[in-house]
Design a protein around this motif. Structure first.
Motif, PDB file in Angstrom:
ATOM      1  N   THR A 180       0.824  -1.205   0.000  1.00 27.56           N
ATOM      2  CA  THR A 180       0.000   0.000   0.000  1.00 27.56           C
ATOM      3  C   THR A 180       0.857   1.254   0.000  1.00 27.56           C
ATOM      4  O   THR A 180       0.564   2.230  -0.710  1.00 27.56           O
ATOM      5  N   CYS A 181       1.927   1.228   0.779  1.00 25.82           N
ATOM      6  CA  CYS A 181       2.798   2.401   0.917  1.00 25.82           C
ATOM      7  C   CYS A 181       3.959   2.406  -0.081  1.00 25.82           C
ATOM      8  O   CYS A 181       4.794   3.316  -0.051  1.00 25.82           O
ATOM      9  N   LYS A 182       4.014   1.365  -0.945  1.00 20.60           N
ATOM     10  CA  LYS A 182       5.067   1.269  -1.977  1.00 20.60           C
ATOM     11  C   LYS A 182       6.464   1.390  -1.362  1.00 20.60           C
ATOM     12  O   LYS A 182       7.297   2.201  -1.791  1.00 20.60           O
ATOM     13  N   ILE A 183       6.706   0.574  -0.367  1.00 19.65           N
ATOM     14  CA  ILE A 183       7.962   0.618   0.382  1.00 19.65           C
ATOM     15  C   ILE A 183       8.988  -0.312  -0.256  1.00 19.65           C
ATOM     16  O   ILE A 183       8.668  -1.425  -0.686  1.00 19.65           O
ATOM     17  N   GLN A 184      10.225   0.128  -0.310  1.00 20.50           N
ATOM     18  CA  GLN A 184      11.316  -0.731  -0.782  1.00 20.50           C
ATOM     19  C   GLN A 184      11.629  -1.783   0.273  1.00 20.50           C
ATOM     20  O   GLN A 184      11.620  -1.491   1.467  1.00 20.50           O
ATOM     21  N   TYR A 185      11.903  -3.008  -0.168  1.00 24.63           N
ATOM     22  CA  TYR A 185      12.227  -4.092   0.756  1.00 24.63           C
ATOM     23  C   TYR A 185      13.361  -4.926   0.188  1.00 24.63           C
ATOM     24  O   TYR A 185      13.739  -4.789  -0.991  1.00 24.63           O
ATOM     25  N   CYS A 186      13.920  -5.810   1.006  1.00 23.81           N
ATOM     26  CA  CYS A 186      15.056  -6.622   0.586  1.00 23.81           C
ATOM     27  C   CYS A 186      14.684  -7.502  -0.610  1.00 23.81           C
ATOM     28  O   CYS A 186      13.609  -8.111  -0.649  1.00 23.81           O
ATOM     29  N   SER A 187      15.595  -7.591  -1.581  1.00 25.51           N
ATOM     30  CA  SER A 187      15.336  -8.318  -2.829  1.00 25.51           C
ATOM     31  C   SER A 187      15.101  -9.812  -2.623  1.00 25.51           C
ATOM     32  O   SER A 187      14.518 -10.476  -3.482  1.00 25.51           O
ATOM     33  N   LEU A 188      15.536 -10.359  -1.492  1.00 25.78           N
ATOM     34  CA  LEU A 188      15.336 -11.796  -1.247  1.00 25.78           C
ATOM     35  C   LEU A 188      13.859 -12.161  -1.241  1.00 25.78           C
ATOM     36  O   LEU A 188      13.486 -13.283  -1.599  1.00 25.78           O
ATOM     37  N   TYR A 189      12.999 -11.229  -0.833  1.00 28.10           N
ATOM     38  CA  TYR A 189      11.568 -11.520  -0.780  1.00 28.10           C
ATOM     39  C   TYR A 189      10.965 -11.694  -2.170  1.00 28.10           C
ATOM     40  O   TYR A 189       9.914 -12.325  -2.308  1.00 28.10           O
ATOM     41  N   ASP A 190      11.619 -11.149  -3.188  1.00 28.01           N
ATOM     42  CA  ASP A 190      11.162 -11.366  -4.565  1.00 28.01           C
ATOM     43  C   ASP A 190      11.672 -12.688  -5.125  1.00 28.01           C
ATOM     44  O   ASP A 190      11.321 -13.074  -6.238  1.00 28.01           O
ATOM     45  N   GLN A 191      12.513 -13.384  -4.354  1.00 28.43           N
ATOM     46  CA  GLN A 191      13.068 -14.665  -4.794  1.00 28.43           C
ATOM     47  C   GLN A 191      12.446 -15.853  -4.046  1.00 28.43           C
ATOM     48  O   GLN A 191      12.997 -16.942  -4.039  1.00 28.43           O
ATOM     49  N   GLY A 192      11.312 -15.608  -3.401  1.00 32.05           N
ATOM     50  CA  GLY A 192      10.591 -16.702  -2.753  1.00 32.05           C
ATOM     51  C   GLY A 192      10.860 -16.886  -1.273  1.00 32.05           C
ATOM     52  O   GLY A 192      10.293 -17.782  -0.643  1.00 32.05           O
ATOM     53  N   TYR A 193      11.729 -16.052  -0.692  1.00 32.15           N
ATOM     54  CA  TYR A 193      11.970 -16.133   0.753  1.00 32.15           C
ATOM     55  C   TYR A 193      10.820 -15.434   1.475  1.00 32.15           C
ATOM     56  O   TYR A 193      10.460 -14.299   1.142  1.00 32.15           O
ATOM     57  N   THR A 194      10.238 -16.093   2.466  1.00 33.48           N
ATOM     58  CA  THR A 194       9.116 -15.501   3.204  1.00 33.48           C
ATOM     59  C   THR A 194       9.470 -15.182   4.656  1.00 33.48           C
ATOM     60  O   THR A 194       8.804 -14.383   5.297  1.00 33.48           O
ATOM     61  N   SER A 195      10.492 -15.821   5.191  1.00 36.69           N
ATOM     62  CA  SER A 195      10.997 -15.549   6.540  1.00 36.69           C
ATOM     63  C   SER A 195      12.498 -15.784   6.489  1.00 36.69           C
ATOM     64  O   SER A 195      12.941 -16.885   6.154  1.00 36.69           O
ATOM     65  N   ILE A 196      13.264 -14.770   6.806  1.00 38.50           N
ATOM     66  CA  ILE A 196      14.708 -14.839   6.579  1.00 38.50           C
ATOM     67  C   ILE A 196      15.464 -14.944   7.890  1.00 38.50           C
ATOM     68  O   ILE A 196      15.327 -14.097   8.780  1.00 38.50           O
ATOM     69  N   GLY A 197      16.253 -16.004   8.014  1.00 36.44           N
ATOM     70  CA  GLY A 197      17.136 -16.185   9.153  1.00 36.44           C
ATOM     71  C   GLY A 197      18.574 -16.066   8.673  1.00 36.44           C
ATOM     72  O   GLY A 197      18.945 -15.083   8.034  1.00 36.44           O
ATOM     73  N   SER A 198      19.371 -17.096   8.926  1.00 32.21           N
ATOM     74  CA  SER A 198      20.760 -17.087   8.476  1.00 32.21           C
ATOM     75  C   SER A 198      20.882 -17.857   7.164  1.00 32.21           C
ATOM     76  O   SER A 198      19.948 -18.536   6.722  1.00 32.21           O
ATOM     77  N   ILE A 199      22.052 -17.787   6.552  1.00 35.17           N
ATOM     78  CA  ILE A 199      22.276 -18.503   5.291  1.00 35.17           C
ATOM     79  C   ILE A 199      22.287 -20.011   5.511  1.00 35.17           C
ATOM     80  O   ILE A 199      22.175 -20.776   4.551  1.00 35.17           O
ATOM     81  N   TYR A 200      22.368 -20.441   6.774  1.00 35.79           N
ATOM     82  CA  TYR A 200      22.459 -21.875   7.068  1.00 35.79           C
ATOM     83  C   TYR A 200      21.099 -22.522   7.312  1.00 35.79           C
ATOM     84  O   TYR A 200      20.990 -23.746   7.263  1.00 35.79           O
ATOM     85  N   ASP A 201      20.086 -21.747   7.627  1.00 38.56           N
ATOM     86  CA  ASP A 201      18.805 -22.372   7.962  1.00 38.56           C
ATOM     87  C   ASP A 201      17.619 -21.795   7.195  1.00 38.56           C
ATOM     88  O   ASP A 201      16.469 -21.987   7.583  1.00 38.56           O
ATOM     89  N   THR A 202      17.876 -21.080   6.102  1.00 40.04           N
ATOM     90  CA  THR A 202      16.800 -20.444   5.361  1.00 40.04           C
ATOM     91  C   THR A 202      16.873 -20.768   3.879  1.00 40.04           C
ATOM     92  O   THR A 202      17.935 -20.647   3.265  1.00 40.04           O
TER      93      THR A 202
END
Length: 517
Positions: A180-202
């Motif tokens: 709604t607010c057209k906010i910029q967010y981390c590009s990982l969310y456009d690659q199918g990540y829905t909850s981001i932890g570390s590179i070892y468990d996500t």
């Protein structure tokens, strides 16, 4: 400011209410603490990104309240609050890049900590006059249990106030605000990540995977297209909330089912909630039917009660039964009305609060659609930390299980039949009910009076404690009925034969207690 304008123009009433409540919490914090005494914990994820822009809006609204709104809007773009970033070698590079870019864009003075969270925070609070920290914690996060919008830090941690403006926001709310607010967010969310932890468990969420017949590299849809917010953490390799058994899905928060007693006997209590039953306006048919069904799978019902539509009455009855019964079944008093207090009663009996359950709210949203609006859906408030959802494809919403309490939504026998069948199917997949061999029942009829029969029956009760022997008459003029109930057919037959001889009785019924239809 652009965030506030976008929210005022939105047609999403629920999101507007969430926004209003969150900015109120933020303005309240600014009223309680000076600007130098507050900080913001930012990690580059979607939740803290939402919080950043809520803080910008809240800061703008707070300045208006204190009559400092004469600044140009360009001056209001930034919210120069001390921002804490815990940099980790196991973080995704995209997260690090987005964090630093965002800090530059909004003039955030970063306090970068490269040690562990606790020791890094202790060192920072010794150097800076921080008394409160804004956090992007939401109900459902591992560390959210017991937290309120203002919660002092836990024992053993340096003292500060945790401020949680989006504590009651769902996955849907987060993405609705971002889009709604057209906010910029981390590009990982456009690659199918829905909850981001570390590179070892996500990993990317498999539910967003796009099938590719060429067999090339997997592609994923963006995170905001995940339709079921309950599956937000499905991409966390070390945590899975779902186990699927054929047509049955069990959602669990880790609370295990009640184990059978070592003796092989399982007991149940049945509690109905309803003033209308106590007043005699409605005859309870669900309770007796449920008792029969429990007996049909070999369980022993040791208690049945009806209580008022009152939180304390429900809590007291559950407190009295949850320790003495293997399972307690509660029905009535479930819904959005003022008299629907069963869930609150369960929470009070366990000494926990009611908290928004995003999984349950998603089910309700699919069921009632646009009616699921407003500050919070009261029906989605469940006992925090003890709730397990038992879902079956034949049920519109899951059954609620709180440790050894099962809350049924049945209001009549037909609805109970459906819920019971689903419970039995769940049982076949390690569900809450453990079926035992059904009891065998024999009924005898005797012409003797109660006075004549009483000493004989009492003697048999003492001699055969493993059997249930009861007596009743349909009327004072009818014969005395002796009912013998037990698991061992030979012993039931033997006692029935002896009682026939002693009481001059005749056997008129022999049956196995099976599921009544």
């Amino acid at each position: 400011m652009e965030i506030d304008r976008a929210m005022r123009a939105s047609n999403d009433r629920r999101l507007q209410t969430k926004y209003g409540n969150a900015t109120f919490v933020i303005q309240r914090a600014f009223a309680l603490y000076s600007f130098e005494e507050v900080a913001f914990s930012f990690n580059g994820g979607k939740d803290s990104t939402v919080l950043l822009h809520l803080l910008r809006a809240g800061y703008h609204l707070h300045k208006e309240e204190v009559h400092c709104s004469n600044e140009r809007e360009t001056d209001c773009k930034s919210c120069p609050m001390r921002t804490i970033y815990f940099e980790s070698s196991s973080a995704f590079p995209e997260i690090n890049s987005f964090t630093y870019e965002t800090a530059t864009t909004y003039n955030l003075p970063l306090e970068i900590i490269r040690s562990d969270f606790k020791s890094g925070l202790e060192a920072l609070l010794q150097k800076k006059p921080i008394k409160a920290i804004f956090l992007g914690t939401r109900i459902g996060d591992p560390n959210a249990v017991g937290q309120e919008q203002f919660s002092p830090s836990s024992k053993g941690w340096p003292p500060f106030m945790r401020v949680n403006p989006i504590l009651d926001w769902s996955y849907r709310d987060v993405w609705a605000f971002i889009l709604t607010c057209k906010i910029q967010y981390c590009s990982l969310y456009d690659q199918g990540y829905t909850s981001i932890g570390s590179i070892y468990d996500t990993v990317p969420n498999a539910l967003l995977c796009i099938s590719d017949s060429t067999g090339n590299k997997e592609k994923f849809r963006p995170a905001y297209l995940l339709s079921d917010g309950r599956r937000e953490r499905a991409g966390r390799a070390k945590k899975s909330s779902f186990s699927i058994h054929g047509g049955v899905t069990v959602l669990s928060n880790g609370v295990s089912s009640v184990a059978p007693c070592a003796s092989g006997i399982l007991t149940a209590s049945v509690i109905a909630v309803g003033d209308e039953i106590l007043c005699g306006i409605v005859e309870d048919q669900v309770g007796p039917t449920l008792c029969k069904k429990l007996h049909s799978i070999g369980w022993t019902v040791v208690h049945s009660a009806v209580v008022r539509n009152d939180v304390d009455s429900v809590a007291e009855e559950i407190e009295a039964r949850k320790h003495s019964s293997d399972m307690v079944f509660l029905f009535g008093g479930v819904g959005p009305m003022h008299s629907d207090v069963s869930v609150a009663g369960v929470a009070k009996s366990f000494g926990v609060r009611l908290a928004p359950d995003e999984e349950f709210e998603e089910y309700l949203r699919h069921l009632i659609g646009d009616q699921c609006t407003g500050d919070r859906n009261e029906m989605a408030q469940l006992p925090e930390g003890i709730t397990e959802l038992l879902h079956h494809e034949k049920l519109p919403v899951p059954l609620i299980k709180c440790q050894n309490i099962i809350i049924l939504t049945s209001t009549n026998v037909t609805e109970l039949e459906r819920e019971w069948d689903c419970l039995l199917e769940l049982t076949s997949s390690s569900g809450p009910l453990v079926p035992l061999p059904p009891s065998l029942s024999k009924q005898l009829s005797t012409p003797l009076s109660d006075i004549e029969a009483a000493p004989i029956v009492s003697k048999f009760i003492l001699e055969f404690p493993d059997l249930s022997i009861g007596c009743y008459r349909k009327s004072r003029l009818d014969p005395l009925i002796i009912n013998i109930l037990g698991k061992d057919q030979k012993r039931v037959d033997m006692v029935a034969e002896k009682l026939c001889q002693k009481l001059r009785a005749t056997e008129f019924s022999t049956l196995s207690v099976t599921d009544p239809r």
